[in-house]
Motif scaffolding. Structure first.
Motif, PDB file in Angstrom:
ATOM      1  N   THR A  48       0.005  10.287  12.897  1.00 50.88           N
ATOM      2  CA  THR A  48       1.189  10.694  12.144  1.00 50.88           C
ATOM      3  C   THR A  48       2.413   9.928  12.622  1.00 50.88           C
ATOM      4  N   ARG A  51       2.367   6.609  11.115  1.00 52.57           N
ATOM      5  CA  ARG A  51       2.810   6.682   9.712  1.00 52.57           C
ATOM      6  C   ARG A  51       4.326   6.840   9.632  1.00 52.57           C
ATOM      7  N   PHE A 117       0.547   9.545   0.990  1.00 51.39           N
ATOM      8  CA  PHE A 117       1.029  10.748   1.666  1.00 51.39           C
ATOM      9  C   PHE A 117       0.414  11.949   0.971  1.00 51.39           C
ATOM     10  N   ILE A 130       7.392  15.851   5.467  1.00 49.16           N
ATOM     11  CA  ILE A 130       6.402  14.891   4.983  1.00 49.16           C
ATOM     12  C   ILE A 130       5.068  15.222   5.619  1.00 49.16           C
ATOM     13  N   PHE A 132       0.969  14.040   6.011  1.00 52.12           N
ATOM     14  CA  PHE A 132      -0.003  12.954   5.889  1.00 52.12           C
ATOM     15  C   PHE A 132      -1.417  13.503   5.999  1.00 52.12           C
ATOM     16  N   GLN A 136      -3.990  13.732   0.606  1.00 51.98           N
ATOM     17  CA  GLN A 136      -3.321  12.627  -0.091  1.00 51.98           C
ATOM     18  C   GLN A 136      -3.019  12.978  -1.547  1.00 51.98           C
TER      19      GLN A 136
END
Length: 159
Positions: A48, A51, A117, A130, A132, A136
């Motif tokens: 994460t 990302r 995401f 957000i 992840f 998805q």
């Protein structure tokens, strides 16, 4: 021989994100709750953080301030998080990027430019969530408090 315990302040998950900032919890600290991830959650949290480096790049490499990353089940309960919260697995981050703009502006920019995401939620005009997670779903939501309850609407203003 057991491995030495993690020192969150010294452990880097990625170039711009440390374990300490990805496990920060004012509520957990105030209540004396441990918020250190287990090995599985730590591995996910590391992915994460990687990302989040992509998110940071999309936001002009401006500083990101994390208000919530990993949450232990006890911390998640204490903050009133969902029982299925992606924070408990290390898949989610709540953050702001003040130098880029408001949470709505950040969320809209990420919604247009981030390719993979699970969720982007502009929450209460205060931060961006957000996720992840493995789903998805590319789910875009806006959260607002209405009469003391959280209401989610589809989409993010400007997208």
């Amino acid at each position: 021989m057991n491995a030495a315990p993690l020192d969150p302040s010294a452990h880097r998950l990625s170039p711009h994100f440390s374990l300490a900032e990805m496990t920060v919890s004012a509520t957990g600290s105030r209540l004396g709750l441990s918020n250190l991830p287990g090995p599985r959650e730590l591995a996910t949290l590391t992915r994460t953080a990687e990302r989040m480096e992509e998110v940071r790049a999309l936001l002009g490499n401006l500083p990101i301030l994390v208000s919530s990353g990993y949450r232990s089940p006890a911390v998640n309960r204490a903050v009133g998080g969902s029982s299925s919260s992606a924070h408990m697995t290390g898949h989610a981050v709540d953050f702001i990027c003040p130098a880029f703009g408001s949470p709505a502006k950040v969320a809209a920019h990420l919604a247009r430019n981030l390719t993979a995401f699970d969720q982007i939620i502009e929450e209460f005009g205060d931060w961006v969530h957000i996720g992840f997670g493995p789903g998805q779903r590319r789910q875009l939501l806006t959260a607002r408090r209405i009469r003391g309850r959280t209401r989610y609407t589809a989409g993010i203003e400007g997208v």
